[in-house]
Design a protein around this motif. Sequence first.
Motif, PDB file in Angstrom:
ATOM      1  N   GLY A  83       0.820  -1.205   0.000  1.00  0.00           N
ATOM      2  CA  GLY A  83       0.000   0.000   0.000  1.00  0.00           C
ATOM      3  C   GLY A  83       0.855   1.256   0.000  1.00  0.00           C
ATOM      4  N   HIS A  84       1.877   1.274   0.844  1.00  0.00           N
ATOM      5  CA  HIS A  84       2.796   2.411   0.880  1.00  0.00           C
ATOM      6  C   HIS A  84       3.514   2.572  -0.456  1.00  0.00           C
ATOM      7  CE1 HIS A  84       3.230   1.478   5.440  1.00  0.00           C
ATOM      8  NE2 HIS A  84       2.200   2.279   5.235  1.00  0.00           N
ATOM      9  N   GLN A  85       3.896   1.455  -1.038  1.00  0.00           N
ATOM     10  CA  GLN A  85       4.603   1.500  -2.317  1.00  0.00           C
ATOM     11  C   GLN A  85       3.742   2.176  -3.376  1.00  0.00           C
ATOM     12  OE1 GLN A  85       6.132  -2.473  -3.290  1.00  0.00           O
ATOM     13  NE2 GLN A  85       6.418  -2.817  -1.098  1.00  0.00           N
ATOM     14  N   THR A  86       2.433   1.937  -3.323  1.00  0.00           N
ATOM     15  CA  THR A  86       1.518   2.564  -4.275  1.00  0.00           C
ATOM     16  C   THR A  86       1.515   4.079  -4.104  1.00  0.00           C
ATOM     17  OG1 THR A  86       0.134   0.590  -4.363  1.00  0.00           O
ATOM     18  CG2 THR A  86      -0.898   2.662  -5.031  1.00  0.00           C
ATOM     19  N   VAL A  87       1.425   4.550  -2.859  1.00  0.00           N
ATOM     20  CA  VAL A  87       1.438   5.991  -2.590  1.00  0.00           C
ATOM     21  C   VAL A  87       2.735   6.612  -3.097  1.00  0.00           C
ATOM     22  CG1 VAL A  87       1.463   7.742  -0.764  1.00  0.00           C
ATOM     23  CG2 VAL A  87      -0.101   5.800  -0.588  1.00  0.00           C
ATOM     24  N   ILE A  88       3.863   5.992  -2.766  1.00  0.00           N
ATOM     25  CA  ILE A  88       5.166   6.539  -3.150  1.00  0.00           C
ATOM     26  C   ILE A  88       5.345   6.510  -4.662  1.00  0.00           C
ATOM     27  CG2 ILE A  88       7.670   6.222  -2.962  1.00  0.00           C
ATOM     28  CD1 ILE A  88       7.050   5.180  -0.037  1.00  0.00           C
ATOM     29  N   ARG A  89       4.987   5.407  -5.299  1.00  0.00           N
ATOM     30  CA  ARG A  89       5.118   5.321  -6.763  1.00  0.00           C
ATOM     31  C   ARG A  89       4.253   6.370  -7.455  1.00  0.00           C
ATOM     32  NH1 ARG A  89       5.303  -0.774  -6.217  1.00  0.00           N
ATOM     33  NH2 ARG A  89       7.488  -1.273  -6.569  1.00  0.00           N
ATOM     34  N   GLN A  90       3.041   6.588  -6.947  1.00  0.00           N
ATOM     35  CA  GLN A  90       2.178   7.610  -7.543  1.00  0.00           C
ATOM     36  C   GLN A  90       2.821   8.986  -7.428  1.00  0.00           C
ATOM     37  OE1 GLN A  90      -1.611   7.075  -5.596  1.00  0.00           O
ATOM     38  NE2 GLN A  90      -2.293   5.565  -7.097  1.00  0.00           N
ATOM     39  N   SER A  91       3.432   9.269  -6.291  1.00  0.00           N
ATOM     40  CA  SER A  91       4.062  10.586  -6.125  1.00  0.00           C
ATOM     41  C   SER A  91       5.260  10.732  -7.061  1.00  0.00           C
ATOM     42  CB  SER A  91       4.472  10.818  -4.669  1.00  0.00           C
ATOM     43  OG  SER A  91       5.548  10.000  -4.291  1.00  0.00           O
ATOM     44  N   VAL A  92       6.021   9.675  -7.227  1.00  0.00           N
ATOM     45  CA  VAL A  92       7.175   9.718  -8.134  1.00  0.00           C
ATOM     46  C   VAL A  92       6.690   9.918  -9.574  1.00  0.00           C
ATOM     47  CG1 VAL A  92       9.079   8.354  -9.098  1.00  0.00           C
ATOM     48  CG2 VAL A  92       8.711   8.412  -6.619  1.00  0.00           C
ATOM     49  N   GLN A  93       5.642   9.199  -9.975  1.00  0.00           N
ATOM     50  CA  GLN A  93       5.103   9.345 -11.334  1.00  0.00           C
ATOM     51  C   GLN A  93       4.578  10.755 -11.580  1.00  0.00           C
ATOM     52  OE1 GLN A  93       2.204   6.191 -11.500  1.00  0.00           O
ATOM     53  NE2 GLN A  93       3.749   4.603 -11.835  1.00  0.00           N
ATOM     54  N   ARG A  94       3.844  11.294 -10.608  1.00  0.00           N
ATOM     55  CA  ARG A  94       3.295  12.645 -10.752  1.00  0.00           C
ATOM     56  C   ARG A  94       4.427  13.675 -10.809  1.00  0.00           C
ATOM     57  NH1 ARG A  94      -0.719  13.872 -13.080  1.00  0.00           N
ATOM     58  NH2 ARG A  94      -0.956  15.794 -11.906  1.00  0.00           N
ATOM     59  N   SER A  95       5.458  13.493  -9.985  1.00  0.00           N
ATOM     60  CA  SER A  95       6.560  14.459  -9.979  1.00  0.00           C
ATOM     61  C   SER A  95       7.273  14.459 -11.328  1.00  0.00           C
ATOM     62  CB  SER A  95       7.534  14.168  -8.835  1.00  0.00           C
ATOM     63  OG  SER A  95       8.312  13.029  -9.099  1.00  0.00           O
ATOM     64  N   ARG A  96       7.437  13.278 -11.912  1.00  0.00           N
ATOM     65  CA  ARG A  96       8.090  13.202 -13.224  1.00  0.00           C
ATOM     66  C   ARG A  96       7.230  13.872 -14.286  1.00  0.00           C
ATOM     67  NH1 ARG A  96      10.212   7.021 -12.371  1.00  0.00           N
ATOM     68  NH2 ARG A  96      12.056   7.595 -11.138  1.00  0.00           N
ATOM     69  N   LYS A  97       5.928  13.638 -14.225  1.00  0.00           N
ATOM     70  CA  LYS A  97       5.021  14.241 -15.193  1.00  0.00           C
ATOM     71  C   LYS A  97       5.030  15.760 -15.076  1.00  0.00           C
ATOM     72  CE  LYS A  97       0.334  14.189 -16.908  1.00  0.00           C
ATOM     73  NZ  LYS A  97      -0.982  13.605 -16.884  1.00  0.00           N
ATOM     74  N   LEU A  98       5.106  16.264 -13.858  1.00  0.00           N
ATOM     75  CA  LEU A  98       5.077  17.705 -13.618  1.00  0.00           C
ATOM     76  C   LEU A  98       6.460  18.355 -13.658  1.00  0.00           C
ATOM     77  CD1 LEU A  98       2.453  17.642 -10.733  1.00  0.00           C
ATOM     78  CD2 LEU A  98       2.066  18.365 -13.106  1.00  0.00           C
ATOM     79  N   GLY A  99       7.511  17.538 -13.730  1.00  0.00           N
ATOM     80  CA  GLY A  99       8.874  18.064 -13.813  1.00  0.00           C
ATOM     81  C   GLY A  99       9.370  18.711 -12.534  1.00  0.00           C
ATOM     82  N   ILE A 123      12.479   3.426   0.201  1.00  0.00           N
ATOM     83  CA  ILE A 123      11.915   4.615  -0.433  1.00  0.00           C
ATOM     84  C   ILE A 123      12.780   5.024  -1.620  1.00  0.00           C
ATOM     85  CG2 ILE A 123      11.522   7.087  -0.097  1.00  0.00           C
ATOM     86  CD1 ILE A 123      10.581   6.337   2.797  1.00  0.00           C
ATOM     87  N   GLY A 124      14.088   4.972  -1.452  1.00  0.00           N
ATOM     88  CA  GLY A 124      15.005   5.285  -2.542  1.00  0.00           C
ATOM     89  C   GLY A 124      14.831   4.344  -3.725  1.00  0.00           C
ATOM     90  N   LYS A 125      14.616   3.065  -3.442  1.00  0.00           N
ATOM     91  CA  LYS A 125      14.425   2.085  -4.522  1.00  0.00           C
ATOM     92  C   LYS A 125      13.144   2.333  -5.304  1.00  0.00           C
ATOM     93  CE  LYS A 125      17.205  -1.561  -2.494  1.00  0.00           C
ATOM     94  NZ  LYS A 125      17.229  -2.822  -1.747  1.00  0.00           N
ATOM     95  N   LEU A 126      12.200   3.034  -4.695  1.00  0.00           N
ATOM     96  CA  LEU A 126      10.941   3.344  -5.378  1.00  0.00           C
ATOM     97  C   LEU A 126      11.056   4.610  -6.232  1.00  0.00           C
ATOM     98  CD1 LEU A 126       8.532   2.443  -2.466  1.00  0.00           C
ATOM     99  CD2 LEU A 126       8.831   1.168  -4.611  1.00  0.00           C
ATOM    100  N   GLY A 127      12.223   5.257  -6.202  1.00  0.00           N
ATOM    101  CA  GLY A 127      12.481   6.362  -7.103  1.00  0.00           C
ATOM    102  C   GLY A 127      12.299   7.754  -6.541  1.00  0.00           C
ATOM    103  N   ALA A 128      12.023   7.875  -5.247  1.00  0.00           N
ATOM    104  CA  ALA A 128      11.864   9.216  -4.663  1.00  0.00           C
ATOM    105  C   ALA A 128      13.184   9.975  -4.728  1.00  0.00           C
ATOM    106  CB  ALA A 128      11.389   9.109  -3.212  1.00  0.00           C
ATOM    107  N   ARG A 129      13.093  11.268  -4.975  1.00  0.00           N
ATOM    108  CA  ARG A 129      14.307  12.082  -5.053  1.00  0.00           C
ATOM    109  C   ARG A 129      14.768  12.552  -3.676  1.00  0.00           C
ATOM    110  NH1 ARG A 129      14.937  17.142  -8.960  1.00  0.00           N
ATOM    111  NH2 ARG A 129      16.916  17.906  -8.188  1.00  0.00           N
ATOM    112  N   HIS A 130      13.806  12.830  -2.789  1.00  0.00           N
ATOM    113  CA  HIS A 130      14.112  13.276  -1.435  1.00  0.00           C
ATOM    114  C   HIS A 130      13.247  12.504  -0.444  1.00  0.00           C
ATOM    115  CE1 HIS A 130      16.253  16.963  -2.690  1.00  0.00           C
ATOM    116  NE2 HIS A 130      15.337  17.048  -3.632  1.00  0.00           N
ATOM    117  N   ALA A 131      13.782  12.307   0.744  1.00  0.00           N
ATOM    118  CA  ALA A 131      12.996  11.795   1.865  1.00  0.00           C
ATOM    119  C   ALA A 131      13.260  12.698   3.057  1.00  0.00           C
ATOM    120  CB  ALA A 131      13.377  10.354   2.197  1.00  0.00           C
ATOM    121  N   VAL A 132      12.187  13.185   3.658  1.00  0.00           N
ATOM    122  CA  VAL A 132      12.282  13.990   4.866  1.00  0.00           C
ATOM    123  C   VAL A 132      11.800  13.115   6.008  1.00  0.00           C
ATOM    124  CG1 VAL A 132      11.398  16.003   6.097  1.00  0.00           C
ATOM    125  CG2 VAL A 132      11.912  16.163   3.644  1.00  0.00           C
TER     126      VAL A 132
END
Length: 187
Positions: free
Chosen positions: A27-43, A75-84
């Motif tokens: 479930g968490h992976q889905t949230v994180i992947r969606q954020s990574v996909q949206r960030s890439r789409k929005l640049g 989190i890094g393996k899921l493609g996030a650029r930053h983790a706070v």
Amino acid sequence: MEAHVYSSLELPRSVVAIGAFDGVHRGHQTVIRQSVQRSRKLGVPSVVYTFDPPPRVFFQGARMLTPVEEKLDKIGKLGARHAVVSRFDEVYAERSAYEFIGCLAKLNPVEIIVGGDFRFGKDRLGDVKLLEKYFKVWVTKPVFCPQGSVISSSRIRQLISDGELNLSKALLGWESGVHAKNHILQE
């Protein structure tokens, strides 16, 4: 991925996924992947905002599924650029929902992605409706296991307590990595 552990981060724009992410399960992976996909789409950069220890561990003494170092690795393996990572302690637990919103504002999120049960601030007074007053918010739909139940950290903890290690591992969803599995089996 850049990890900002117990430190702040300021960005001109971002897409932010927020959650305890204990176990970084399917479930968490889905949230994180969606954020990574949206960030890439929005640049813009993707940010995962999380807590150490997870609030449920702090308040209820629940078993921690994933130490912070392992959580950051996943989190890094899921493609996030930053983790706070915010330290969740007595001081943090007293912060108001509006203080949390102020902290998020430093990331200038163009979008925030959370699970439907997301709550924040002292006494969990902040919710998705309040967050939507300040930011564009996407709520990720729950992720279900093949048996039809929602995948959650609480459910995984219960499965571990019941000795259902194979099912708990399946819900975590990290077949290629053995760290979480070993950590669970050692406790």
